[in-house]
Design a protein around this motif. Structure first.
Motif, short mmCIF file in Angstrom:
data_model
loop_
_atom_site.label_atom_id
_atom_site.label_comp_id
_atom_site.label_asym_id
_atom_site.label_seq_id
_atom_site.Cartn_x
_atom_site.Cartn_y
_atom_site.Cartn_z
N SER A 36 -3.94 13.01 -12.52
CA SER A 36 -3.15 12.55 -11.49
C SER A 36 -3.95 11.73 -10.54
O SER A 36 -5.05 11.15 -10.75
CB SER A 36 -2.38 13.42 -10.92
OG SER A 36 -1.43 12.55 -10.02
N LEU A 37 -3.85 11.88 -9.10
CA LEU A 37 -4.59 11.19 -8.06
C LEU A 37 -5.59 12.32 -7.41
O LEU A 37 -5.23 12.49 -5.91
CB LEU A 37 -3.83 10.51 -7.13
CG LEU A 37 -3.28 8.95 -7.83
CD1 LEU A 37 -2.62 8.17 -6.68
CD2 LEU A 37 -4.55 8.29 -8.59
N GLY A 38 -6.13 13.34 -7.99
CA GLY A 38 -6.67 14.49 -7.42
C GLY A 38 -8.06 13.95 -7.00
O GLY A 38 -8.30 12.95 -6.79
N ASN A 39 -8.93 14.98 -6.53
CA ASN A 39 -10.27 14.64 -5.96
C ASN A 39 -10.81 13.55 -6.86
O ASN A 39 -11.82 12.68 -6.23
CB ASN A 39 -10.93 16.06 -5.81
CG ASN A 39 -10.41 16.94 -4.60
OD1 ASN A 39 -9.86 16.20 -3.71
ND2 ASN A 39 -10.47 17.89 -4.95
N ILE A 40 -10.94 13.88 -8.30
CA ILE A 40 -11.54 12.98 -9.07
C ILE A 40 -10.76 11.80 -9.16
O ILE A 40 -11.32 10.49 -9.47
CB ILE A 40 -12.04 13.53 -10.37
CG1 ILE A 40 -12.90 14.72 -10.12
CG2 ILE A 40 -12.62 12.61 -11.41
CD1 ILE A 40 -13.15 15.78 -11.50
N GLY A 41 -9.43 11.70 -9.69
CA GLY A 41 -8.57 10.82 -10.06
C GLY A 41 -8.51 9.58 -9.31
O GLY A 41 -8.41 8.42 -9.43
N LYS A 42 -8.31 9.89 -7.83
CA LYS A 42 -8.24 8.82 -6.83
C LYS A 42 -9.31 8.04 -6.68
O LYS A 42 -9.22 6.64 -6.51
CB LYS A 42 -7.89 9.47 -5.53
CG LYS A 42 -9.05 10.26 -4.94
CD LYS A 42 -8.78 10.98 -3.85
CE LYS A 42 -9.69 11.62 -3.07
NZ LYS A 42 -9.19 12.51 -1.80
N HIS A 43 -10.60 8.44 -7.22
CA HIS A 43 -11.81 7.57 -7.05
C HIS A 43 -11.78 6.92 -8.49
O HIS A 43 -12.01 5.68 -8.50
CB HIS A 43 -12.95 8.38 -7.11
CG HIS A 43 -13.05 9.07 -5.44
ND1 HIS A 43 -13.16 8.42 -4.39
CD2 HIS A 43 -13.22 10.22 -5.14
CE1 HIS A 43 -13.37 9.04 -3.49
NE2 HIS A 43 -13.23 10.31 -3.87
N LEU A 44 -11.46 7.73 -9.60
CA LEU A 44 -11.91 7.04 -10.79
C LEU A 44 -10.86 5.94 -11.03
O LEU A 44 -11.25 4.81 -11.84
CB LEU A 44 -11.44 8.15 -11.98
CG LEU A 44 -11.63 8.01 -13.36
CD1 LEU A 44 -13.02 7.39 -13.76
CD2 LEU A 44 -11.30 8.97 -14.22
#
Length: 292
Positions: A8-16
Motif C-alpha cells: 500500500s502507501l506505507g513507509n516504503i510504498g509512499k516513496h516507491l
C-alpha cells in the motif's frame, strides 16, 4: 514497465510509488484498505483493493506484470506470527507461479540467513528458502534491509517519561540502520534493472553503535540522552506493560539478543558492510525530533 507492489502507501510504498511513476512505469498498488484508493490514484498509480491472503486476487493482480514487489506486514497478528508470515509468503509464491511473473523483488531483513534465534526475522528465513525452491525459474532479489530508523519512534514514550533510550544490548553495539526512503530507492532500482537468478542485496543507510544513535537524538532534542542496556527480562516486561502482545514481545527480545551477540550483523559484515542509503542517523534525528 508494468510493476505491481504489495505494501500500500506505507513507509516504503509512499516513496516507491513516486519513484516508479516518475520513471514512467505503469504501477499497480495492492491495498486492503478501500480508503487508500484515492490516495494511490492521486500519485498516478492504479489501486487494486483486496486481501493479500486471497491467492486468486493476487494471481489476477500479478498477471501481466513485468515485475512485482512483495513484503509481509510487520506484525501479522498478535499470535502465530511466524506461521502467519510464512503463510503470506506461500500465498505470494503461489500467485507468482500461477501468474507467470518472471521478476520478483522481496523485502527481507538482515539476519534472514538464520532459521531461528532472530525473533520475527525467522519468518523471512522460511520465505527466502521457499522462494529459492518454488521459484527456481523466476529472477528473485532478496532485499535484506537493516533495522528501520522509524522503529525508534517506539522509544518516544521512554525518552519523554524517563529521559533515556535503550534495549537489551550495550551502547557500543553496532546496528545496520536504514531509512524507508532508501529502501524504496534500492527496490525501485532493482525492479527496473535486468537481473538473472536469485541474489541477496543488503540495504543499509548507516552502520553505527547505538550510543551514537542516542547522541544524535539527544543533540536535536537539546538534552543528554543516555543509552541504557536492559536485561532480557526488563525489556520483555517493559514491552508487555506498554501493551505489546506477549508473543511479539518475546520475539523482539530474542531479536535484541541476536543483535547483542553479533549474530544478526554477521553476514552483513562478512559481505563488506555495504551502506547504499544516503540518509545517515544525524539526518534522521531531525525527523525524529518532529515526534516531540
Amino acid at each position: 514497465m508494468k510493476i505491481t507492489l504489495i505494501g500500500s502507501l506505507g513507509n516504503i510504498g509512499k516513496h516507491l510509488v513516486k519513484i516508479l511513476v516518475a520513471n514512467t512505469n505503469e504501477v499497480t498498488v495492492i491495498s486492503s484498505n478501500e480508503d487508500r484508493k484515492s490516495a494511490i490514484e492521486a500519485l498516478g498509480a492504479q489501486a487494486a483493493i483486496g486481501s493479500i491472503t486471497d491467492t486468486d486476487f493476487l494471481v489476477k493482480t500479478f498477471t501481466g506484470a513485468d515485475a512485482v514487489f512483495v513484503m509481509t506486514p510487520p506484525n501479522m497478528g498478535g499470535q502465530n506470527i511466524i506461521e502467519n508470515t510464512v503463510n503470506a509468503g506461500k500465498s505470494y509464491a503461489e500467485a507468482i507461479t500461477k501468474s507467470g511473473v518472471q521478476k520478483v523483488v522481496m523485502l527481507s531483513s538482515i539476519g534472514a540467513e538464520y532459521e531461528n534465534g532472530t525473533g520475527p526475522i525467522a519468518g523471512l528465513y522460511h520465505i527466502e528458502n521457499l522462494y529459492r525452491s518454488l521459484l527456481q525459474n523466476v529472477n528473485v532479489s532478496f532485499m535484506r534491509a537493516g533495522y528501520f530508523y522509524t522503529n525508534f519512534y517506539n522509544d518516544v514514550p521512554l525518552i519523554k517519561g524517563m529521559g533515556i533510550i535503550g534495549s537489551n544490548y550495550p551502547a557500543d553495539t553496532k546496528i545496520p540502520l536504514v531509512h524507508p526512503q532508501n529502501i524504496a530507492e534500492a527496490v525501485a532500482e532493482e525492479l527496473q534493472k535486468s537481473t538473472t537468478g536469485h541474489q541477496v542485496r543488503y540495504v543499509v543507510s548507516d552502520y553505527v553503535n547505538v550510543a551514537e544513535v542516542a547522541k544524535a537524538f539527544g543533540n536535536v532534542l537539546g538534552k543528554q540522552l543516555p543509552w541504557v542496556e536492559f536485561t532480557d527480562e526488563q525489556l520483555l516486561q517493559g514491552m508487555q506493560q506498554a501493551g505489546l502482545p506477549a508473543e511479539m514481545a518475546n520475539l523482539y527480545t530474542e531479536m535484541g539478543t541476536a543483535i547483542r551477540e553479533g549474530k544478526l550483523q554477521k553476514d552483513f559484515e562478512a559481505s563488506g558492510a555495504p551502506q547504499v542509503g544516503s540518509i545517515k542517523i544525524q539526518a534522521f534525528a531531525k525527523e525524529f525530533a518532529g515526534a516531540f
